[in-house]
Design a protein around this motif. Structure first.
Motif, PDB file in Angstrom:
ATOM      1  N   ARG A 133      21.027   2.521  -6.138  1.00 40.82           N
ATOM      2  CA  ARG A 133      19.731   2.509  -5.996  1.00 40.82           C
ATOM      3  C   ARG A 133      19.135   2.616  -4.980  1.00 40.82           C
ATOM      4  O   ARG A 133      18.019   3.053  -4.674  1.00 40.82           O
ATOM      5  CB  ARG A 133      19.503   1.093  -6.829  1.00 40.82           C
ATOM      6  CG  ARG A 133      18.072   0.882  -7.264  1.00 40.82           C
ATOM      7  CD  ARG A 133      17.702  -0.487  -7.917  1.00 40.82           C
ATOM      8  NE  ARG A 133      16.384  -0.399  -8.210  1.00 40.82           N
ATOM      9  CZ  ARG A 133      15.607  -1.513  -8.585  1.00 40.82           C
ATOM     10  NH1 ARG A 133      16.522  -2.505  -8.691  1.00 40.82           N
ATOM     11  NH2 ARG A 133      14.576  -1.588  -8.892  1.00 40.82           N
ATOM     12  N   TYR A 134      19.952   2.239  -3.929  1.00 42.06           N
ATOM     13  CA  TYR A 134      19.368   2.262  -2.435  1.00 42.06           C
ATOM     14  C   TYR A 134      19.218   3.737  -1.905  1.00 42.06           C
ATOM     15  O   TYR A 134      18.270   4.167  -1.573  1.00 42.06           O
ATOM     16  CB  TYR A 134      20.197   1.480  -1.636  1.00 42.06           C
ATOM     17  CG  TYR A 134      20.352   0.105  -1.875  1.00 42.06           C
ATOM     18  CD1 TYR A 134      19.433  -0.961  -1.375  1.00 42.06           C
ATOM     19  CD2 TYR A 134      21.282  -0.365  -2.613  1.00 42.06           C
ATOM     20  CE1 TYR A 134      19.397  -2.247  -1.789  1.00 42.06           C
ATOM     21  CE2 TYR A 134      21.297  -1.871  -3.204  1.00 42.06           C
ATOM     22  CZ  TYR A 134      20.304  -2.739  -2.638  1.00 42.06           C
ATOM     23  OH  TYR A 134      20.056  -4.124  -3.090  1.00 42.06           O
ATOM     24  N   ASP A 191      10.534  -1.198 -10.062  1.00 42.31           N
ATOM     25  CA  ASP A 191      10.226  -2.322  -9.503  1.00 42.31           C
ATOM     26  C   ASP A 191       8.911  -2.718  -9.583  1.00 42.31           C
ATOM     27  O   ASP A 191       8.056  -2.166 -10.223  1.00 42.31           O
ATOM     28  CB  ASP A 191      10.754  -2.009  -7.941  1.00 42.31           C
ATOM     29  CG  ASP A 191       9.809  -1.248  -7.030  1.00 42.31           C
ATOM     30  OD1 ASP A 191       8.588  -1.086  -7.470  1.00 42.31           O
ATOM     31  OD2 ASP A 191      10.398  -0.616  -6.092  1.00 42.31           O
ATOM     32  N   ARG A 192       8.335  -4.002  -8.975  1.00 45.85           N
ATOM     33  CA  ARG A 192       7.188  -4.693  -9.452  1.00 45.85           C
ATOM     34  C   ARG A 192       6.098  -3.655  -8.900  1.00 45.85           C
ATOM     35  O   ARG A 192       4.858  -3.563  -9.405  1.00 45.85           O
ATOM     36  CB  ARG A 192       6.903  -5.936  -8.643  1.00 45.85           C
ATOM     37  CG  ARG A 192       5.905  -6.647  -9.131  1.00 45.85           C
ATOM     38  CD  ARG A 192       5.723  -6.963 -10.510  1.00 45.85           C
ATOM     39  NE  ARG A 192       6.744  -7.755 -11.228  1.00 45.85           N
ATOM     40  CZ  ARG A 192       6.698  -8.199 -12.408  1.00 45.85           C
ATOM     41  NH1 ARG A 192       5.740  -7.827 -13.499  1.00 45.85           N
ATOM     42  NH2 ARG A 192       7.822  -8.831 -12.986  1.00 45.85           N
ATOM     43  N   GLN A 193       6.149  -3.035  -7.645  1.00 43.23           N
ATOM     44  CA  GLN A 193       5.106  -2.343  -7.387  1.00 43.23           C
ATOM     45  C   GLN A 193       4.877  -1.115  -8.098  1.00 43.23           C
ATOM     46  O   GLN A 193       3.833  -0.546  -8.544  1.00 43.23           O
ATOM     47  CB  GLN A 193       5.506  -1.386  -5.959  1.00 43.23           C
ATOM     48  CG  GLN A 193       4.778  -2.241  -4.717  1.00 43.23           C
ATOM     49  CD  GLN A 193       5.378  -1.535  -3.485  1.00 43.23           C
ATOM     50  OE1 GLN A 193       6.433  -1.415  -3.119  1.00 43.23           O
ATOM     51  NE2 GLN A 193       4.148  -1.373  -2.696  1.00 43.23           N
ATOM     52  N   THR A 204       0.297  -5.519  -5.681  1.00 39.62           N
ATOM     53  CA  THR A 204       1.297  -6.588  -5.612  1.00 39.62           C
ATOM     54  C   THR A 204       0.897  -7.824  -5.980  1.00 39.62           C
ATOM     55  O   THR A 204      -0.299  -8.248  -6.161  1.00 39.62           O
ATOM     56  CB  THR A 204       1.717  -6.599  -3.957  1.00 39.62           C
ATOM     57  OG1 THR A 204       0.718  -7.278  -3.334  1.00 39.62           O
ATOM     58  CG2 THR A 204       2.022  -5.277  -3.323  1.00 39.62           C
ATOM     59  N   PHE A 205       1.576  -8.957  -6.028  1.00 42.76           N
ATOM     60  CA  PHE A 205       1.586 -10.313  -6.307  1.00 42.76           C
ATOM     61  C   PHE A 205       0.739 -11.207  -5.154  1.00 42.76           C
ATOM     62  O   PHE A 205       0.390 -12.239  -5.336  1.00 42.76           O
ATOM     63  CB  PHE A 205       2.614 -10.871  -6.781  1.00 42.76           C
ATOM     64  CG  PHE A 205       3.147 -10.692  -8.249  1.00 42.76           C
ATOM     65  CD1 PHE A 205       1.994 -10.381  -9.109  1.00 42.76           C
ATOM     66  CD2 PHE A 205       4.469 -10.750  -8.645  1.00 42.76           C
ATOM     67  CE1 PHE A 205       2.668 -10.338 -10.564  1.00 42.76           C
ATOM     68  CE2 PHE A 205       4.724 -10.373  -9.842  1.00 42.76           C
ATOM     69  CZ  PHE A 205       3.859 -10.295 -10.774  1.00 42.76           C
ATOM     70  N   MET A 206       0.794 -10.414  -4.105  1.00 37.78           N
ATOM     71  CA  MET A 206      -0.091 -10.991  -2.810  1.00 37.78           C
ATOM     72  C   MET A 206      -1.704 -10.833  -3.029  1.00 37.78           C
ATOM     73  O   MET A 206      -2.468 -11.726  -2.660  1.00 37.78           O
ATOM     74  CB  MET A 206       0.214  -9.979  -1.673  1.00 37.78           C
ATOM     75  CG  MET A 206       1.675 -10.414  -1.077  1.00 37.78           C
ATOM     76  SD  MET A 206       2.044 -11.954  -0.664  1.00 37.78           S
ATOM     77  CE  MET A 206       1.125 -12.093   1.149  1.00 37.78           C
ATOM     78  N   LEU A 228      -5.831  -1.166  -5.241  1.00 34.12           N
ATOM     79  CA  LEU A 228      -5.714  -2.183  -4.335  1.00 34.12           C
ATOM     80  C   LEU A 228      -5.057  -3.362  -4.693  1.00 34.12           C
ATOM     81  O   LEU A 228      -4.923  -4.217  -3.689  1.00 34.12           O
ATOM     82  CB  LEU A 228      -7.168  -2.540  -4.068  1.00 34.12           C
ATOM     83  CG  LEU A 228      -8.127  -1.261  -3.284  1.00 34.12           C
ATOM     84  CD1 LEU A 228      -9.728  -1.870  -3.371  1.00 34.12           C
ATOM     85  CD2 LEU A 228      -7.358  -0.547  -2.167  1.00 34.12           C
ATOM     86  N   ASP A 255      12.068   9.396  -0.022  1.00 32.22           N
ATOM     87  CA  ASP A 255      11.255   9.586   1.244  1.00 32.22           C
ATOM     88  C   ASP A 255      11.474  11.149   1.743  1.00 32.22           C
ATOM     89  O   ASP A 255      10.801  11.539   2.778  1.00 32.22           O
ATOM     90  CB  ASP A 255      11.683   8.776   2.408  1.00 32.22           C
ATOM     91  CG  ASP A 255      11.322   7.126   2.087  1.00 32.22           C
ATOM     92  OD1 ASP A 255      10.327   7.142   1.040  1.00 32.22           O
ATOM     93  OD2 ASP A 255      11.892   6.337   2.527  1.00 32.22           O
ATOM     94  N   SER A 280      16.395   5.636  -3.638  1.00 31.19           N
ATOM     95  CA  SER A 280      15.205   5.114  -2.968  1.00 31.19           C
ATOM     96  C   SER A 280      14.842   5.741  -1.503  1.00 31.19           C
ATOM     97  O   SER A 280      13.933   6.327  -1.280  1.00 31.19           O
ATOM     98  CB  SER A 280      14.994   3.720  -2.761  1.00 31.19           C
ATOM     99  OG  SER A 280      14.904   2.957  -3.851  1.00 31.19           O
ATOM    100  N   ASP A 281      16.256   5.795  -0.833  1.00 25.64           N
ATOM    101  CA  ASP A 281      15.948   6.445   0.337  1.00 25.64           C
ATOM    102  C   ASP A 281      15.746   7.994   0.237  1.00 25.64           C
ATOM    103  O   ASP A 281      14.829   8.714   0.875  1.00 25.64           O
ATOM    104  CB  ASP A 281      17.388   6.607   1.318  1.00 25.64           C
ATOM    105  CG  ASP A 281      17.691   4.965   1.589  1.00 25.64           C
ATOM    106  OD1 ASP A 281      16.649   4.388   1.830  1.00 25.64           O
ATOM    107  OD2 ASP A 281      18.897   4.791   2.056  1.00 25.64           O
TER     108      ASP A 281
END
Lengths: 782, 285
Positions: free
Chosen positions: A117-118, A277-279, A700-702, A697, A125, A121-122
């Motif tokens: 998975r890593y 993922d959450r994003q 995220t959960f932020m 905008l 990019d 993801s890399d």
């Protein structure tokens, strides 16, 4: 032992889940499994000029990269399955990967398959996508303006459909003593189940069989659609929904990433896993609501409501999602008159494409929006004629004794005593005392508010003939098989697909009581299209009313057969037997009996069966309900607004719901509390926000404020039980009551609190700054 | 939300941590609780080449009184601070603030040193540190150094911490006897961070004249700040409600107000006033 229906039993499902022993999609690990990651568009609207994947392919561990061009001939677009008729709908299907143009931020443009998975993801990019940005249109009201950018050339004005139902003669409004009109915005929200989406695909090149574990609320719908998209026979496609960590509607929809993982597994002949993922979840999993609703009410000075007229401009997002068109039309429009006897109603909905994530069902799906506008406008009507909001409701609620009541849109409210429920809520809240307290508080400058909501919702989807008539691409019956094993233990198989609603327990209670066996002897199995003949899934508060109906009938069919076998063994006629507490007894000679367990063994060994009776003991039923069910309730919310900061403090929340016959009060109360958390969450905190250019905008959960336990007072919930006549269990469904009732109860309370400042309406969510500014404005006017 | 790959090493002592920072050529990052750093790494906003885990360095743990100051080891967790007897006896406001950080899991893992060194503009402790004249204890290649908090916090996630230095402890001035202190926090409903957090310490003479006042504000802008104008206004004046209100109206004057989806700069400035007034009423009332 046998009276277990109606008992507040703890859920059988919970010990494994709370000890970390659940088996979710991400827990599935297969030998040789590869991982998929998705390259997503950072633009809301742009042409794809070029995609370079060479650098990504060169990264050691990367196995494959697919772009839209690579898969466009191999995976068909995912069709919406709810093509609402009579509205000239132009359906824009989700494509697996964008080819020429992206239409919302987060739309998938390529996927990487890698050994971890890593690495996957890399590699994202290293994919270079060259875009030519186009002007984006985010808000639906702007999208239908003539000057707005057009997303699809064959969809002029971005209007996907214009749907109408009902008619109010013009003179009703022209001659009305009182007319109240208000624009409401049901803000865009995201369901955010604890588990995001995900899939594991495994292909067997020998048999040609594809197994797809995925986060689904309705595996048979996923099979139907993925078999079409991937060109695989339904006989070769097995969809398994393992433990699913909540859905709230977001896992009804059929998306493209799961199909891409399946395609890659077939192409590479290796298992492929994709976990969102959450994003990504914020970007790629369906959003909900986002409807601008203008409501007009015609009434008399003494509080009688004569007509309701609504215009709903609904954002569909960039593509038509699985149930995207049905939510703001059928689900919303048929319920615009709420729990009141209103002679005339008219609803119009304009479905609009925008450069945003597609919208679809979310807990309540259309009914919360319908309930919000009617409950708000009724309170504004009360305000206008100077009547207590409770009094107006008393005057207009459907009267006891008039059930089934047919509303102006043709919905048949099944049963209940709406006045009784309202009175019970008023008593529980101490309404008269609250009004006195409010009067005192106002004298001291304290802003106390009391809000009421008397909601009704259309649930228990539903009769299949109606499904066909409203353009739903499937049936809405449900299936249960009750399989009695030689030991007398029972497996129940259902086509519904519970994912937190507790039917593993409630269905066991029903069977245990019917057969007179311990509930530990009953297991519920669901979520596997190879093991379950057909079913339509869990949503729309349908599992207990509809699948539960199938369950009750299937269990009765087992008893019917068992009686024949017991009678044969006891050498009496079936009519001479009675079945009680797990024993078939000869009437008048109760010592002469066979237990359920004994007959289970007899039926399965088939040594001595009556003529014409087949071996084994199994009952099945496909239950197609004659009509929908209509849970009703009265909720009262008390708030205090801090005039210095605008913070809304929830002081009290009382709910009284009639959800029909209650199988397990503990689970029902849990459902009410969970729904209220999300409903109050919509009223006060949650919102999905885009920039003007279509950037998300609140990604995220932020920034996206999920409701948290500490935000709530103790919820005081109670129930009135009026069994529904349309299913054998008398259940009405409970999962969506909270999201339907709470937003208007809370907003009505805050508006009541702000009355000294002349505030009429504020858009949800009622964030402190918004409330504070309204107070400032009110002070300035004063 | 998958971080880029990184090396991971553990340091057993402060000198070893410094050496490992040196070896990492500017790509190294210390990690203890990880509750601030790891989320940034998952968003790929911070991509350290090497994570140097200092959570085993015992000399950086614990709380003690040194003269008139309370010294908190950098690796002391928020949960430990919240229950520490010396903190509760001498600086209860630090415990009051520590209890309001994140949730139980965050408090159990997150550390005081990490919180300060991360310099999140919405973190709680900077407000307390400013109101209690905190000093950051550093050890670097050239030995030990003590940096006043106002010189340490430079901006959002920016500090004056040299690349190869370690924050070993934070010391807080124990305020004069007879003073009161409090930390009032307006929680962001999504993140749980401070939209505005006000720490006030105040004392007055027998005649009711303000003889000690310190106010630190966090969350409102790019960097936590001391409200020097408000303090100056109030010092030496009678602790009346009118004076408190006037001082509070100066609360936002020393900071740059930030803005996000939840709260505009106008609203944040207003919250600075409201929360400062409430905090001052509590400590001077």
């Amino acid at each position: 032992m046998t009276k277990v229906v109606g008992k507040p039993l703890k859920r059988k499902e919970d010990p494994k889940l709370i000890t970390g022993n659940g088996q979710f999609t991400d827990d599935i690990k297969l030998t040789g499994m590869l991982y998929m990651a998705v390259k997503r568009s950072q633009h809301a609207h742009a042409r794809i000029k070029r995609i370079s994947v060479d650098a990504a392919l060169k990264l050691p561990g990367v196995v494959a990269v697919y772009t839209g061009k690579d898969v466009q001939d191999k995976i068909k677009p995912i069709r919406s399955i709810w093509l609402v008729p009579g509205c000239d709908l132009i359906a824009k299907d989700r494509v697996p990967l964008a080819v020429d143009k992206v239409n919302y931020t987060g739309e998938a443009v390529a996927v990487v398959i890698a050994e971890s998975r890593y690495l996957a993801s890399d590699a994202l990019d290293l994919i270079d996508v060259v875009y030519e940005e186009l002007p984006a249109v985010v808000h639906q009201e702007a999208a239908i303006e003539g000057s707005a950018p057009v997303i699809y050339n064959d969809v002029p004005g971005n209007v996907a459909f214009t749907w109408k139902a009902g008619e109010v003669p013009e003179e009703v409004f022209a001659n009305a003593e009182v007319v109240v009109k208000q624009r409401f915005y049901e803000q865009r929200v995201a369901a955010n189940p604890m588990e995001t989406r995900g899939a594991v695909a495994q292909y067997n090149p020998g048999s040609g069989e594809l197994t797809l574990w995925c986060t689904s609320q309705n595996p048979h719908i996923h099979r139907l659609q993925y078999s079409e998209a991937l060109g695989i026979s339904e006989t070769k496609l097995r969809i398994i929904a393992p433990d699913v960590g909540g859905g709230f509607g977001a896992k009804i929809a059929v998306y493209t990433e799961e199909a891409l993982a399946a395609f890659a597994a077939m192409d590479l002949k290796q298992p492929v896993k994709w976990i969102e993922d959450r994003q990504e979840h914020f970007l790629a999993t369906s959003h909900a609501r986002d409807q601008v609703i203008t409501t007009e009410l015609a009434g008399t000075k003494d509080g009688k409501i004569l007509a309701i007229r609504t215009r709903n401009v609904a954002s569909l997002g960039a593509y038509l999602s699985t149930m995207g068109a049905g939510v703001p039309t059928i689900d919303f429009g048929l319920m615009v008159t709420g729990a009141y006897t209103i002679p005339y109603a008219q609803a119009e909905t304009i479905g609009v494409y925008t450069n945003t994530t597609p919208t679809d069902a979310y807990r309540g799906a259309g009914k919360p929006e319908a309930s919000y506008q009617i409950e708000r406008i009724v309170s504004l009507f009360a305000e206008k004629i100077g009547m207590d909001p409770v009094e107006v409701r008393r005057k207009n609620l459907v009267q006891k004794g008039s059930f089934p009541y047919t509303n102006p849109m043709g919905c048949n409210y099944d049963s209940g005593d709406y006045q009784k429920v309202l009175e019970q809520a008023l008593e529980a809240a101490g309404y008269a005392g609250l009004r006195k307290e409010q009067e005192e508080a106002r004298k001291n400058g304290r802003l106390l508010g009391i809000g009421i909501s008397t909601y009704v919702e259309l649930c228990g989807l539903g009769p299949s003939a109606v499904a066909g008539a409203i353009g739903f691409g499937g049936g809405l019956y449900e299936n249960c098989t009750v399989r009695v094993h030689p030991s007398g233990k029972v497996t129940v198989l259902t086509g519904a697909s519970p994912h937190g609603q507790g039917e593993g327990t409630t269905f066991a209670q029903v069977v245990a009581e019917k057969f007179g066996i311990p509930i530990e002897d009953v297991e519920l199995f669901h979520g596997d299209t190879h093991m379950i003949s057909m079913g339509w899934g869990t949503y729309g508060s349908r599992t207990t009313p509809v699948a539960g109906g199938a369950l009750a009938i299937a269990a009765d069919r087992v008893i019917e057969k068992a009686i024949k076998i017991a009678a044969h063994e006891l050498e009496v006629s079936p009519e001479e037997l009675k079945f009680e507490d797990g024993a078939f007894m000869v009437k008048g000679d109760p010592d002469k009996k066979r237990t359920f367990k004994e007959i289970a063994w007899s039926a399965n060994n088939a040594w001595n069966l009556p003529a014409g009776v087949e071996p084994a003991l199994e009952g099945q039923c496909f239950f197609d309900p004659p009509d929908f069910v209509y849970p009703f309730g009265a909720h009262i919310c008390v708030v205090e607004v801090d005039p210095d900061t605008g913070v809304v403090d929830l002081k009290k929340y009382v709910s009284v719901d009639d959800v029909g016959r209650i199988l397990n009060p503990l689970i029902v109360e849990g459902q009410v509390h969970g729904g209220l958390a999300q409903g109050i969450g919509q009223a006060l905190w949650e919102q999905t926000v885009y920039s003007e250019k279509g950037q998300l905008l609140s990604g995220t959960f932020m920034d996206y404020a999920m409701p948290k336990a500490k935000f709530f007072p103790m919820i005081e919930s109670s129930f009135v039980e009026s069994p529904s006549p349309v299913n054998p269990l008398g259940a009405k469904g409970v999962g969506e009551t909270g999201t339907t009732a709470a937003p208007s109860a809370v907003v009505n309370a805050v508006m009541d609190a702000l009355k000294p400042y002349g505030v009429v309406d504020l858009e949800m969510p009622l964030t402190p700054e918004k409330v504070w500014k309204a107070i400032q404005k009110g002070r300035a006017v004063k | 939300m998958i971080p880029v790959s990184f090396d991971y090493v553990r340091a057993a002592s402060i000198p070893e941590a410094i050496q490992l920072l040196k070896n990492s050529n500017g790509e190294g990052k210390l990690i203890a609780g990880g509750h601030s750093l790891v989320p940034l790494m998952k968003f790929r906003l911070s991509n350290p080449g090497t994570l140097i885990d200092i959570s085993d360095v015992n000399e950086m743990k614990g709380v003690g009184i040194v003269g008139s100051r309370l010294v908190v080891g950098a690796l002391t967790t928020h949960a430990e601070v919240a229950e520490d007897t010396a903190v509760l006896a001498h600086l209860p406001v630090l415990a009051e603030a520590a209890k309001q950080i994140g949730d139980m899991q965050v408090r159990n893992k997150g550390t005081v040193g990490g919180n300060i060194a991360h310099a999140d503009p919405s973190a709680d402790l900077p407000a307390v540190a400013l109101a209690l004249d905190a000093v950051v204890h550093l050890t670097g290649e050239d030995g030990e150094e003590k940096v006043p908090i106002q010189e340490f916090l430079l901006g959002p996630f920016i500090t004056s911490l040299p690349e190869t230095s370690v924050v070993t402890a934070i010391s807080f001035a124990v305020p004069p006897a007879g003073t009161q202190s409090t930390y009032l926090k307006y929680f962001h409903p999504a993140s749980g961070y401070a939209v505005v957090g006000v720490c006030a310490v105040g004392g007055k003479t027998a005649e009711g004249l303000v003889n000690h006042v310190r106010i630190g504000i966090t969350g409102a802008g790019d960097c936590a700040f001391r409200t020097e104008q408000a303090e100056k206004f109030l010092f030496g004046k009678p602790a009346t409600l009118e004076n408190i209100k006037q001082a509070a109206s100066l609360a936002a004057a020393d900071g740059d107000m930030g803005e996000d989806l939840f709260a505009s700069s106008e609203y944040r400035a207003h919250l600075c006033k409201v929360y400062t007034e409430r905090a001052l009423r509590k400590v001077l009332g």
